[in-house]
Every structure is written in C-alpha cells, then in structure tokens.
Scaffold this active site. Structure first.
Site, PDB file in Angstrom:
ATOM      1  N   GLY A  14      44.329  47.653  28.699  1.00 24.48           N
ATOM      2  CA  GLY A  14      45.438  46.985  29.397  1.00 24.48           C
ATOM      3  C   GLY A  14      46.275  46.167  28.431  1.00 24.48           C
ATOM      4  O   GLY A  14      46.016  46.150  27.215  1.00 24.48           O
ATOM      5  N   GLY A  40      45.713  50.458  32.879  1.00 24.35           N
ATOM      6  CA  GLY A  40      45.692  50.447  31.408  1.00 24.35           C
ATOM      7  C   GLY A  40      46.249  51.762  30.868  1.00 24.35           C
ATOM      8  O   GLY A  40      46.431  52.727  31.617  1.00 24.35           O
ATOM      9  N   SER A  79      41.092  44.508  35.659  1.00 23.68           N
ATOM     10  CA  SER A  79      41.665  44.242  36.994  1.00 23.68           C
ATOM     11  C   SER A  79      43.146  44.580  36.980  1.00 23.68           C
ATOM     12  O   SER A  79      43.822  44.292  35.991  1.00 23.68           O
ATOM     13  CB  SER A  79      41.528  42.761  37.388  1.00 23.68           C
ATOM     14  OG  SER A  79      42.139  42.550  38.666  1.00 23.68           O
ATOM     15  N   TYR A 149      43.764  39.580  45.202  1.00 20.99           N
ATOM     16  CA  TYR A 149      43.590  39.216  43.787  1.00 20.99           C
ATOM     17  C   TYR A 149      43.028  37.797  43.688  1.00 20.99           C
ATOM     18  O   TYR A 149      42.028  37.556  43.003  1.00 20.99           O
ATOM     19  CB  TYR A 149      44.942  39.299  43.088  1.00 20.99           C
ATOM     20  CG  TYR A 149      44.908  39.054  41.594  1.00 20.99           C
ATOM     21  CD1 TYR A 149      44.188  39.885  40.751  1.00 20.99           C
ATOM     22  CD2 TYR A 149      45.640  38.005  41.027  1.00 20.99           C
ATOM     23  CE1 TYR A 149      44.185  39.672  39.372  1.00 20.99           C
ATOM     24  CE2 TYR A 149      45.653  37.799  39.649  1.00 20.99           C
ATOM     25  CZ  TYR A 149      44.921  38.632  38.827  1.00 20.99           C
ATOM     26  OH  TYR A 149      44.925  38.422  37.466  1.00 20.99           O
ATOM     27  N   LYS A 153      39.266  36.827  42.283  1.00 23.83           N
ATOM     28  CA  LYS A 153      39.081  36.030  41.065  1.00 23.83           C
ATOM     29  C   LYS A 153      38.332  34.731  41.375  1.00 23.83           C
ATOM     30  O   LYS A 153      37.554  34.251  40.551  1.00 23.83           O
ATOM     31  CB  LYS A 153      40.431  35.732  40.419  1.00 23.83           C
ATOM     32  CG  LYS A 153      41.084  36.951  39.771  1.00 23.83           C
ATOM     33  CD  LYS A 153      40.318  37.429  38.537  1.00 23.83           C
ATOM     34  CE  LYS A 153      41.064  38.515  37.783  1.00 23.83           C
ATOM     35  NZ  LYS A 153      40.295  39.030  36.628  1.00 23.83           N
ATOM     36  N   TYR A 163      25.571  32.906  37.781  1.00 23.38           N
ATOM     37  CA  TYR A 163      24.771  33.517  36.705  1.00 23.38           C
ATOM     38  C   TYR A 163      24.453  32.490  35.631  1.00 23.38           C
ATOM     39  O   TYR A 163      23.392  32.509  35.025  1.00 23.38           O
ATOM     40  CB  TYR A 163      25.506  34.732  36.096  1.00 23.38           C
ATOM     41  CG  TYR A 163      25.032  36.030  36.707  1.00 23.38           C
ATOM     42  CD1 TYR A 163      25.301  36.323  38.035  1.00 23.38           C
ATOM     43  CD2 TYR A 163      24.290  36.945  35.967  1.00 23.38           C
ATOM     44  CE1 TYR A 163      24.843  37.497  38.618  1.00 23.38           C
ATOM     45  CE2 TYR A 163      23.830  38.127  36.534  1.00 23.38           C
ATOM     46  CZ  TYR A 163      24.116  38.391  37.857  1.00 23.38           C
ATOM     47  OH  TYR A 163      23.654  39.540  38.428  1.00 23.38           O
TER      48      TYR A 163
END
Ligand code: UDP
Length: 311
Positions: A14, A40, A79, A149, A153, A163
């Site tokens: 991208g 991309g 993305s 979007y 995000k 995590y």
C-alpha cells in the site's frame, strides 16, 4: 545463521506500507511484505522484487497467517484506508481490523515479535476537542458509513492492548493523521490526489461542503520516520503522528492550484455523511517521547507529489 532482523509488514504494497518497506530495507532489515492487493499495488514494491532481503507474500491477513522462519517485528498496516475505499469494502475493512489484527497478533505471539498497530485519527471520529491529544476518547458514530473503519481500528487498539496485558506482548500503537505523497492512488478518492489530478487536468476542483472543514497533512517520509522511532522506543501507549499545520480544504485547494500552475475553478459537492469538521494532531507526546516532529513543509511535500502525479 542470518544476522539481519526480519520485519513483516502487512499491507506492505500500500501507500504507507511500501514506504515502510523502503525504510526498513534501507536500515538493513529483511522485509516480508504481505498484501492481498485489493487496494495495494505491486507497482509500489516492484523495485524491491529482485532484492535478496525482500519477499512478497500475497495473502489476506483476515485469513490465518502462516509465515516460515524468524520474525522480529510485525507492522500491521493492512486495511483499506481512504473513505472511498472503506465505503466500497465495508466488510473487508471490518474484517481486517478485527480478524486481521487478531491473526497478526497471534503470529507476533508465536514468533515473539514486537508488534506495531497502524491506528488512525479516525478513532477520534468527528472530534469535539481540537487539536486531539491521545487522551481524547473520541466522538464516533458506530453505525454511520465511516463506522466500519473507525470501529475496526478502535477494536484493533483494544485487542492490541489485551495482547499486551494478557500475553505480555511487546506492542506499539501509532495513530496516523492525514498523510500524503508519492504512491497514493490517483483514484483513491482522498482530497490531495483528487485535487492534484483535477488541477493538472484543468478539471474543476471538487470541494465537498463549504470547504471550511479543516485537516492537517503530513508528508509520508516524516510519517515513516515517526513510526520507526516509535517501534524503536519504549512507548507502548498510542502516539499521534501527523503534521499539526491545520488548514481549511479551501486553502489546500488554492495552494494546489497555484503549485500545479492550474486554471481549474472550484465546484462544491455534497459533504459526505459524518465528515469530521476539524482534525489536527496534538503531537506533544511524539515530540517528547520520540524526539520527533515533521520536517517537510506542505509546500515542499505538495510540489513533490504534484511532480509524481504529472508523470
Ligand atoms: N474532500 C473534498 N473533495 C474531494 C475529496 C475530499 O472536499 O474531492 C474533503 C473531504 O470531504 C474531507 C477532506 O477533504 O473533508 C479530507 O478528505 P479525505 O478523503 O482526504 O480524508 P479524511 O480526512 O476525510 O479521512
């Protein structure tokens, strides 16, 4: 035994991903670039395809990711990122931000890699605070057209922090503000490529709404420099990277008309739903923690971008 560190860049073909491939190769890393090429372009990384330190893997990160060998860093940039793109691919956008981020985090855990999430100023939605510091929680419409979007995000940030806390993964989050430069797609629908292509072709410049809404635009080399500093730093909370030079879209159009030496006139079109009225990064944190600030002025960056689009 290969001594060079290896970085996996999702979305590496991208606009921003490909500039990160350039930077990491330049800094002596091996780069694995993963992309499904929906937004991309192979063209963006073609100059690396014969390099022994570079590998292209065509894969959709929303499906299970399998990468052989060592991985020291994962930069998760996959993305759709332009409003026109995420309107066209709403489900893929939600999937790559959620499932794709989960898969990339899982891989980071198995490989014991450092993980950096590409987040966005869109997490602030249509902000009620200007400029936006990282501590602002945002004003997002979850069910509006941009929600696919913004919420993906926001979820990705939450997942990354989970995590970190639960699996002790070493993570970073960058909140990227409007960025521009060579390799943006002519038809990606964003203001800068639209205005430049329109100005060069002598077609009318399409301003959505009054044009009094504000944005601030960061040149891509400044952005990737900030990202590199962030991943090498110890800062694990989100950091804004963007240029705080805020202006109206009308001012931007005027400057592009001048730099392209164009006679285009301005026409007004309907403002898209939930289009943020203001946007400007508070970059105090990046300045302090990363010793980073943008170096390229809008005039310099736009001149380079106009030349790129002239070709
Ligand atoms: N915009 C515009 N004309 C265009 C494309 C965009 O006036 O041809 C406006 C858009 O409505 C928004 C701003 O430019 O207010 C920046 O839009 P962009 O799509 O570049 O990114 P955004 O900041 O909205 O994510």
């Amino acid at each position: 035994m290969e001594h060079k560190k290896r970085v996996l860049i999702t979305g590496g073909a991208g606009f921003i991903g490909s500039h990160l491939c350039d930077l990491f190769l330049e800094k002596g890393f091996r780069v694995a670039c993963m992309d499904n090429l929906i937004t991309g372009k192979l063209e963006n990384i073609r100059h690396h395809l014969n390099s022994r330190d570079f590998e292209f893997i065509r894969h959709d990160v929303s499906d299970y990711i399998d990468v052989k060998g060592r991985v020291d860093y994962i930069l998760h940039f996959a993305s759709p990122a332009s409003p026109a793109d995420y309107l066209k691919y709403p489900i893929q956008t939600l999937k790559v931000g959620s499932l794709g981020t989960h898969n990339a985090l899982g891989l980071a855990r198995v490989k014991r890699a450092k993980f950096l999430l590409a987040s966005t100023s869109e997490v602030y939605g249509d902000p009620l605070v200007n400029p936006q510091p990282e501590s602002y929680w945002g004003n997002v419409n979850p069910i509006g057209p941009r929600g696919v979007y913004d919420e993906a995000k926001r979820f990705a940030e939450a997942m990354t922090m989970a995590y970190r806390h639960y699996h002790r993964l070493d993570t970073r989050i960058v909140r990227i503000f409007n960025t521009y430069g060579p390799r943006m797609r002519r038809n990606d629908g964003r203001a800068i490529p639209n205005f430049i292509c329109q100005a060069l072709a002598g077609r009318p410049i399409t301003i959505y709404g009054t044009g009094r809404q504000s944005r601030s635009f960061c040149y891509v080399t400044d952005l990737v420099d900030g990202i590199y500093r962030l991943i090498m730093s110890k800062e694990h909370e989100p950091v804004n990277i963007g240029n705080p030079d805020e202006m109206s879209l009308l001012e931007l159009a005027g400057l592009i008309i001048k730099l392209a030496d164009s006679r285009s006139e301005i026409v007004h079109k309907t403002l898209p739903i939930d289009d943020p009225k203001v946007r400007c990064p508070d970059i105090s944190k990046a300045k302090k923690m990363l010793r980073w600030k943008p170096k390229v002025t809008l005039r310099q960056g736009l001149s380079k971008t106009v030349n790129y689009f002239r070709l």
